[in-house]
Structures are given as structure tokens and as C-alpha cells.
Write an enzyme that holds these catalytic residues in place. Structure first.
Site, mmCIF file in Angstrom:
data_model
loop_
_atom_site.group_PDB
_atom_site.id
_atom_site.type_symbol
_atom_site.label_atom_id
_atom_site.label_comp_id
_atom_site.label_asym_id
_atom_site.label_seq_id
_atom_site.Cartn_x
_atom_site.Cartn_y
_atom_site.Cartn_z
ATOM 1 N N GLY A 97 11.917 1.147 1.947
ATOM 2 C CA GLY A 97 11.163 -0.140 1.796
ATOM 3 C C GLY A 97 9.689 0.137 1.368
ATOM 4 N N ASP A 150 11.546 14.150 11.621
ATOM 5 C CA ASP A 150 10.902 13.833 10.100
ATOM 6 C C ASP A 150 9.465 14.367 9.999
ATOM 7 O OD1 ASP A 150 11.052 13.773 7.407
ATOM 8 O OD2 ASP A 150 11.212 11.389 7.658
ATOM 9 N N LYS A 157 5.634 -2.355 7.847
ATOM 10 C CA LYS A 157 6.708 -1.500 7.092
ATOM 11 C C LYS A 157 8.151 -2.486 6.997
ATOM 12 C CE LYS A 157 7.269 2.662 7.270
ATOM 13 N NZ LYS A 157 7.486 4.177 8.083
ATOM 14 N N GLY A 163 11.738 5.333 0.893
ATOM 15 C CA GLY A 163 13.120 5.241 0.598
ATOM 16 C C GLY A 163 13.732 4.086 1.189
ATOM 17 N N ILE A 197 0.673 -1.276 0.216
ATOM 18 C CA ILE A 197 0.047 -0.057 -0.094
ATOM 19 C C ILE A 197 0.941 1.480 0.093
ATOM 20 C CG2 ILE A 197 -2.031 -1.081 1.126
ATOM 21 C CD1 ILE A 197 -1.030 0.128 3.911
ATOM 22 N N GLY A 198 2.096 1.169 0.196
ATOM 23 C CA GLY A 198 2.983 2.163 -0.155
ATOM 24 C C GLY A 198 4.304 1.925 -0.277
#
Length: 939
Positions: A656, A774, A672, A654, A650-651
Site C-alpha cells: 500500500g 525484514d 500506512k 508492496g 510520501i511513499g
């Protein structure tokens, strides 16, 4: 007076005769000391709008002469102490905008018999509203909104006969609206929105003859609107949207009334609108979208000169569109889509000079688009799609410099697309598909540098794709040129569209080879080159989930339906050589297969115990992840994702990819997968220290932070397991076509508040402190109700004395604090800066970019910048109290992006200010406020 410090050392005993003690709107912090009870003669105590925290001291109950007690707009926690029941002379009690919890005690309520104003909204009170509330016979204002109150509305509220304002909104109340509310004949404001109320609107509501504002939105009310509501001749504001109401609107509604705001939206109303609904001609806002209304619009609607906003889409209205509205000089927003209007658009629409939003899509409108629409200088969003319009696209539309969305698809428009349209540099969404225009795509299209989506499909376009199309570097969601007669080669300049997700140039006449553009177009999810005259090998599109190349006889490659690019071996080799080769292959394969089995058995024997031990370790906190609902294991995740198949991806990022895992238990996870070996950006730290860091993040528990359940390290990959968040990131929602409509001002304020609280938690409530490093719009995920969740701690580090500096810069460019570029020193103020950028971006609808140094400086150059011009132009300008909040948020954002870290406010201060403060900034109209006039935010 801008006082700082605490009251801890204040000598209250030296002031035994003090009657009034008023310190509101300062910067005092700490707790409220119990020694304040030494002011035994106090009648008025006001500590509101400060930074006091902790519990309310029970000693306050010793000040028995108090008539006015105000602790609102602080950070107080705990419950209302029982000793408050001693304050039986109280006339005003204000505790709103805190973090108070627990139940509202019936004993307290029973003793406040003199109370005229009870303000406990925006806390976390739970339980029911006690029936003893009916004893407060002198109560004029009762506000309990935005808590966690449950149960039903006690009928005893009908005893509060002098009440002028009643607000129980934004709770979890159930049951029906008691008929006893009909006794509240002096009530002017009646708010019950955002609850779970059922049943009918009681007919007794017609007895509330003083009512000015009625808001029952977002409940589950059923039945019809009672005819008695037509008796409320003072009613100006009426809103019942998003319920289950049905039937016809009372025929007398509006007669002898001066309604200004009406919303019937998202119900099941039917029939025609009352003929005198807006008879007072004072109507400003009228929404009735998402119902089953029929027939023509009432004639009175043509004459409402103050009309500002109209939403009537998704009904069955009919009638001649040219007779539906007159010239409304104040009209700003109108949506008549998905109805059955016919006739032609009148040139008089061009006289609505303040119009910014015009949607009349999916009707039966005929004729041509009047050139007079080009006079609407403020128009930002125009949709006339799916009608029966014909003729040329007016070149005059190219003069609408504020236009960001233009949709004329699904009509019978002919002629050439005027090059003037391509000069709209602010255009973000252009859809001219499913028409009949001819000619070529001119090179002027390169001027539309703001485009996020472009669809020119299903037309009669010919010629080549101009290389200037590669200048549209912001194209993101879609580029669709399919079903035309375009020819020539596919330009290499398409590789500049690095953000593009969907590319469709199928069913054209393109020739030549497909250029190697896939390496640059890293965001592609689907490509379609089918049914052209293309030839040669197909380059790899590794990131694309869907790639179609059928109908091109000259193409070769590994994709389905294509022939191989490698020629077949010559048949002259003979049968013997073939048999020999096959025998050798079988023999070698057998040996390798047996070796693999033996080695596998040995490895499994040695490592199974270790692997099982590792799985148990990394998910050692499972028992408290799902509480009593059981555990999940890594093997279940592997099974749920079919060993991390692409269809569950689904995404991409940078480091993975992210996969969606739906377990058999019903839980939905986001997993993730980080490739440790493929990324040089992850520092080389040992396994134990990394485990310690992840373990700390698993302990993070905050409503606005994505929950990290656990992790697993296996075969060079790190798997992080999060709670799945259904919506896209804030960045995706903000910038896609409907972003402006989805994220209204109220929602944007809500999102920024949630993010501020999340960061404050990381900075002030975690030990050791966690700095995210971030923070950007792409790392803020949104729940179904747009509740924000801060995510992606991929660059976060625990802040301690030996971890304050790092040798590489981490974080998203455009959001990093300037000091990171030259000192590499990470502090909480780095996150504060990033939040400021995000806040500006959310308010402006675009990244502030190079404006940040100017906006945050003391330079006189910003004096000519009007705030109204910086706010997102896709939305209507905010008004009233909402405008004050927007101005204040912009002020806070400017303070957060100051160049010097020490001059930025702390995240705790920002979180509190965004949640609690209600300062009035609009000393002058919003349209006249310049950046250098914004109030200075105290550190």
C-alpha cells in the site's frame, strides 16, 4: 583469557589476602555479586570489558583500601551507590561505557580527594556537575562526556590545577565557559563540543599554555576568537565549527605555532585569513566553509606539504585560482566551491596524485579543463560546475576508473561528449547539463551500469535515444534529457528503468507515440514529455504525481490540456433525441440518488454505534500516546490527509501507501494504508489474533524503533499509525548523490549501533520475543541527526512455540538468512544475519551481494581481499580510533552473516560490543589488513 560464565558461585571468602583482582577483557556475564566485598584487602579491582549487568553492589564500599576501581565497558545500570564515598583512597575510578544513570552525588565527589582519574563518560548521568568537583585537587583526567548532564560548567573546575584532560562534550550543558579555566595551565586536552554553551570564549583561555587540543564545536558561542589564543604555542588541534562566532581571526594566529588541524566552519567570521596561519607548514586539515571570509588565501597555504584536507566552500574568497595552491603530494580532499576565484586551472593540479575529491564549483574560473586531471588515478568526485569553462570535455577523464561523481554542468563546454566518459562503469552521478556540446548520445552509454542519476539537459545534442540507455537499471533519482534537439521515437527499452523516479525528455523533437512503459516503471513520481512532436493516446502513469504532455498537438487523453481520444457524436441526431436522452438520464439519476439516501440512512443507523465502538477500541491507548497533550482520532487523520489524497502520499510499498498527516495539535504522523483485499501475501488470520499482535507492537518502546501508536481496520483496508520520521530511509540516503558526504564514518557507526540496540530490544527485552524478519536499509529510517529508527514490521511475527515456521518466505531478497530458503524456520538468528548484511552494505557503500559467501567463509580465496578496497570509496579512509571501530564493525558483520545460524553471535552480544568495546585491531596499518586477518569474533 576468554573466560566465560559468572561470578555467582565464586568463593571470595577463601581469598582474604588478595590485593589485585583483574578479570578484564573476558566474556563473563551476570551480576557483580555482593560477596566480592569479602576481598577486604583489595587495592585494585578491574572487571572492565565484560558483559556484567545489573546494579553496582553497595557492598563494594566495604573495600576501603581500593585505589583502582574499573567497571567500564559493561552493561551496568542504576546509580552510583552512596557507599562509594567510603573509598577515599581511590586514585582511578572508571565506570565509563555502561548504562548508569541518576545524578553524580556531590557527597561522593567530596570524598574522593586522592582521585587522579575520574572516567564516567558514555552513561546516562543527569543533573548538574557538582561544584564539589573543585575539591579533587589531585585530578589529572576528568571525563564526563556523552551523558545527559545539564546546568553550567562550575567555575570550581579552575581549582583543578594539575588537570591535563577535561572532557565535558556531548551533554546538555548551558551557560558560558567560566573564565576560571585560565587557571588550568597544565591542561592539554579541552573538549566541550556538542553542548548548548553560550557567551564568548573567555580571553583567559590564552593562559592555558600547555593546551594541545581545543574543541568547542556545535555550541552557540558568540563574539570573536580572543587575540590571546595566539599565545598557545603548543596548540595543534583547534576546532570551533558550528557556533555563532563572528569578527576576524586574530592576525597573529599561527605565528610560531605548529597547527595541524583547524576548523572555523559554519560561523560568521569575516575578513582575510591571517598571513601566518599555517606558518609551521605542518597543517594537515583546514576547514573554514560557511563563513564570510574575503580576499586571497594566505601564501603559506601553498607550501604545506602535509596538507590532506581543505574545505573553504561558501565564502567570498577571491584571487587567481592558479596561485591559490602549490603541488601538495598528500592532498586528498579539496572544496573551494561557492567563492569568487578566477583565472585558469593549472596543469599542476594533475600532480596531486592522492586527490580523491575536487570541488571548485560556482566560481569564475575560465579557460579549459586541463587534460592533466586525467592523471589523478584516485579521483572519485569531480565538480567544476557553474563556472566559465570552455573547450572540449577531456577524453582523458574517462581513464579515472574510480570516479563515481562527475559534474561539469553550467559552463560553456563544446564539442562532443567523449565516448570514454561512458565507459566509467562505477559512475553514479553524471551531470553535463547547461553546456554547449553537440553530437549524439552514443551507445557506449550502456556501459555506465552504476548510474543513479543522469542529466544531459540544456545542450545541443541531436540524434536518437540509444536503446542501450535501458541497460542503466540502477537509474533512480533522475533522467533528464530535456532542452536538446533529440529526435526519433522514444525507445521501449526505457521500461527497464524500474527504479527511476523522475523522467524528463521535454523540449526536444521526438515523434511517434509514447510507449506503454508505465506498467514497468513503477517508481515514477514525475514525467515530462511536453513540447515534442508526439502523437496518439497517452498511456496511464498512475504512480506519477506529476505528468506533463503539453505542446504535443497529436497527443490525446485525459490529462490536462489534451483533447479526448473519443470522437464527438454526430450533430445530425436532432434536438429532440438529445432532449429525450437528457430527460431519461435525469429521471434515472434521481431514482438512484433517492435510493442511495434511504440505504445510507439505514446503514448509518445500524452501524454508527459499532463504528464508534471500533474507533474507540483501536485507539484505546491514546491516553498514553500523547500523555497530557490529548488524543487523536481516525477522523482527524482522515481530515488531515483530505481523505488520503495523493498530495499527502510520501511513499509506496508492496502492500500500500504511506501518508503524512499533520494534525491541528501540531503532531505529525505517518499513516500506512494496507489493502487487505489486494494483497495475497498477508496470511488469513482472524481479527482477534491480528489485534493481539498489533497491540503488542504498540507496547514496543525503544529509542531506535519507530513508534506504532495504533491501528484501524475499515472497508478492506488496514491503517497503521506511526510517528513521522523526517528524513529518508538509510537506503535512500546511502545511495543518492550526496550519500557519501552525508554519511561519514562516525555517522555510519552511530546508525549501526542504534539498529543493533533496537534488534536486541526486540529479541531480549520483549515477551514474547519479536523477530522483525525484514531488516534492510530500506526499513531503517533516519531522524534529522541521523539517529536510526527501525520500521516496517509488516512481516514481523511474535515468536512462540506454535508460530516458529511459516508457509511463505517474507523479507527482502538479499537480506534473508539462507536457512529461510529451505526450512522456513524463523529465529532471532535470521535478524542477526540481516543486520550483518546491512552492516556490510553501510561499510561498503553498496550491497555485498555475491561477496557474502566468500567474505564469511574460511576460504583462502579471500586472503587477497584488502579491507581498504571493500570500504566505501566515496569517503576518506578512516584513521586512528575510528579506523579501529570500522575494522571491528566489519568483523562483527562477517560473524553475523555466517551460514550456520548457531555460529552467529546473539544480537545482545553484538549490541553490547558495538557500544562498549574499544579493542585495538590495528596491529598493522589499515591499508595492509586483509579479510582473513580480521580478529575472530567470539560467539
Amino acid at each position: 583469557m576468554n573466560l566465560n560464565g559468572t561470578l555467582d558461585q565464586f568463593n571470595f571468602s577463601s581469598l582474604p589476602n588478595l590485593i589485585d583482582f583483574i578479570l578484564n577483557n573476558n566474556n563473563l556475564n551476570g551480576t557483580i555479586p555482593p560477596t566480592i566485598s569479602n576481598l577486604s584487602k583489595l587495592t585494585s579491582l578491574d572487571l572492565s570489558s565484560n558483559y556484567f549487568a545489573g546494579d553496582i553492589p553497595p557492598e563494594i564500599g566495604l573495600c576501603t583500601d581500593l585505589t583502582h576501581l574499573d567497571f567500564s565497558n559493561n552493561s551496568l545500570i542504576g546509580v552510583l551507590p552512596p557507599s562509594l564515598s567510603n573509598l577515599n583512597k581511590l586514585v582511578i575510578l572508571s565506570m565509563h561505557h555502561n548504562f548508569l544513570s541518576g545524578e553524580i552525588s556531590s557527597n561522593l565527589i567530596a570524598n574522593w580527594t586522592e582521585l587522579a582519574r575520574l572516567l564516567l563518560q558514555k552513561n546516562s548521568f543527569s543533573g548538574i556537575i557538582p561544584p564539589e568537583i573543585g575539591r579533587l585537587k589531585n585530578l589529572h583526567v576528568l571525563c564526563l562526556f556523552k551523558n545527559n548532564l545539564t546546568g553550567s560548567i562550575p567555575p570550581e573546575v579552575g581549582s583543578l590545577t594539575v588537570l591535563t584532560e577535561l572532557n565535558f562534550s556531548m551533554n546538555q550543558l548551558t551557560g558560558s565557559i567560566p573564565s576560571a579555566v585560565g587557571n588550568l595551565t597544565k591542561l592539554q586536552i579541552f573538549y566541550l563540543y556538542e553542548n548548548n554553551l553560550t557567551g564568548i570564549i573567555p580571553p583567559e583561555i590564552g593562559n592555558m599554555v600547555s593546551l594541545v587540543k581545543l574543541d568547542l564545536n556545535l555550541n552557540q558561542l558568540q563574539g570573536e576568537i580572543p587575540a590571546t589564543i595566539s599565545r598557545l604555542l603548543n596548540l595543534q588541534y583547534m576546532s570551533v565549527f558550528t557556533n555563532k562566532l563572528s569578527g576576524e581571526i586574530p592576525k597573529d594566529l599561527g605565528e610560531n605555532m605548529f597547527l595541524k588541524y583547524i576548523s572555523f566552519a559554519k560561523n560568521s567570521f569575516s575578513g582575510v585569513l591571517p598571513p601566518k596561519l599555517c606558518n609551521g607548514l605542518s597543517l594537515v586539515n583546514f576547514t573554514a566553509n560557511g563563513n564570510n571570509f574575503t580576499g586571497p588565501l594566505p601564501d603559506c597555504l601553498r607550501n604545506c606539504s602535509k596538507l590532506f584536507r581543505v574545505r573553504l566552500e561558501r565564502n567570498h574568497f577571491s584571487g587567481d585560482i592558479s596561485k591559490a595552491f602549490g603541488v601538495h603530494p598528500s592532498l586528498d580532499y579539496i572544496d573551494l566551491s561557492n567563492n569568487e576565484f578566477y583565472g585558469e586551472l593549472s596543469p599542476k593540479w594533475g600532480e596531486c596524485q592522492n586527490l580523491t575529491y575536487l570541488h571548485i564549483a560556482e566560481n569564475k574560473i575560465q579557460g579549459e579543463i586541463p587534460v592533466e586531471l586525467g592523471r589523478l588515478a584516485q579521483l572519485r568526485d569531480l565538480s567544476l560546475s557553474s563556472n566559465e569553462l570552455k573547450g572540449n570535455i577531456p577524453a582523458e577523464l574517462g581513464s579515472l576508473s574510480f570516479m563515481f561523481k562527475l559534474n561539469l554542468s553550467g559552463n560553456h563546454l563544446t564539442g562532443q561528449i567523449p565516448p570514454a566518459i561512458y565507459k566509467l562503469s562505477g559512475l553514479q552521478n553524471l551531470d553535463l547539463s547547461r553546456n554547449e556540446p553537440s553530437g549524439s548520445i552514443t551507445q557506449e552509454i550502456g556501459n555506465c551500469v552504476g548510474l543513479l542519476q543522469l542529466s544531459l539537459s540544456s545542450n545541443n545534442l541531436s540524434g536518437i535515444i540509444p536503446s542501450e540507455l535501458g541497460k542503466l537499471g540502477k537509474l533512480q533519482s533522475n533522467l533528464d534529457l530535456s532542452n536538446n534537439s533529440l529526435s526519433g521515437a522514444i525507445p521501449h527499452s526505457l521500461d527497464m528503468l524500474t527504479m527511476l523516479e523522475k523522467l524528463n525528455i521535454s523540449h526536444n523533437k521526438f515523434s511517434g507515440s509514447i510507449p506503454s512503459i508505465s506498467s514497468s516503471m513503477i517508481s515514477l513520481q514525475s514525467v515530462d514529455f511536453s513540447y515534442n512532436n508526439l502523437s496518439g493516446p497517452v498511456p496511464p502513469f498512475r504512480e506519477a504525481e506529476s505528468a506533463l504532455f503539453l505542446g504535443n498537438s497529436g497527443l490525446c487523453g485525459d490529462s490536462q490540456g489534451l483533447s479526448s481520444c473519443n470522437p464527438s457524436p454526430s450533430p445530425t441526431g436532432g434536438k429532440k433525441s438529445k432532449k429525450t436522452i437528457i430527460a431519461i438520464i435525469i429521471f434515472v439519476a434521481s431514482i438512484i440518488f433517492l435510493a442511495i439516501i434511504v440505504i445510507g440512512i439505514i446503514l448509518l443507523t445500524r452501524k454508527s454505534g459499532r463504528f464508534d465502538e471500533e474507533m474507540e477500541y483501536v485507539f484505546s491507548s491514546e491516553s498514553r500516546i500523547w500523555e497530557k497533550e490529548g488524543k487523536f482520532t481516525f477522523s482527524e487523520i482522515v481530515k488531515a490527509t483530505d481523505d488520503f489524497s495523493e498530495k499527502y502520499c510520501i511513499g509506496r510499498g508492496g502492500f500500500g501507501r504511506v501518508y503524512k498527516a499533520e494534525l491541528r495539535t501540531g503532531h505529525v504522523l505517518a499513516v500506512k494504508r494496507l489493502s487487505m483485499s489486494d494483497s495475497g501475501d498477508i496470511p488469513e488470520i482472524n481479527r482477534r489474533s491480528f489485534q493481539n499482535e498489533i497491540r503488542t507492537l504498540t507496547e514496543v518502546r525503544h529509542h531506535n524503533i519507530v513508534k506504532l501508536h495504533g491501528f484501524c481496520s475499515k472497508q478492506g483496508c488496514m491503517y497503521l499509525v506511526y510517528k513521522y520520521i523526517p528524513r529518508d530511509s538509510l537506503g535512500m540516503v546511502l545511495y543518492r548523490g550526496e550519500g557519501g558526504r552525508e554519511l561519514d564514518w562516525v555517522t555510519r557507526v552511530k546508525i549501526l549501533r542504534g539498529v543493533a540496540h533496537a534488534i536486541a530490544y526486540l529479541h531480549h527485552d520483549c515477551s514474547p520475543t519479536i523477530v522483525h524478519r525484514d531488516i534492510s536499509v530500506n526499513n531503517i529510517l533516519l531522524e534529522e541527526e541521523f539517529e536510526p529508527r527501525l520500521s516496517d514490521f509488516g512481516t514481523a511475527r511474535l515468536l512462540s512455540s506454535d508460530m516458529s515456521t511459516w508457509s511463505s518466505v517474507a523479507g527482502a531478497y538479499g537480506y534473508m538468512a539462507p536457512e529461510l530458503a529451505y526450512t522456513m524456520k524463523v529465529t532471532e538468528k535470521c535478524d542477526v544475519y540481516s543486520f550483518g548484511v546491512v552492516a556490510l552494505e553501510v561499510m561498503m557503500g553498496k550491497h555485498p551481494g555475491e561477496l557474502i559467501p566468500l567474505l564469511s567463509s574460511s576460504s583462502s580465496d579471500k586472503g587477497n581481499l584488502f579491507l581498504k578496497d571493500l570500504l566505501d570509496q566515496r569517503l576518506l579512509p578512516p584513521t586512528g580510533q575510528l579506523a579501529e571501530k570500522i575494522v571491528f564493525i566489519f568483523t562483527v558483520a562477517l560473524a553475523c552473516t555466517r551460514t550456520k545460524p548457531e555460529s552467529r553471535p546473539t544480537r545482545h552480544v553484538v549490541a553490547f560490543e558495538l557500544s562498549a568495546r574499544a579493542r585495538a585491531f590495528l596491529s598493522e596499518p589499515l591499508g595492509l589488513i586483509t579479510i582473513n586477518k580480521l580478529s575472530t569474533f567470539q560467539k
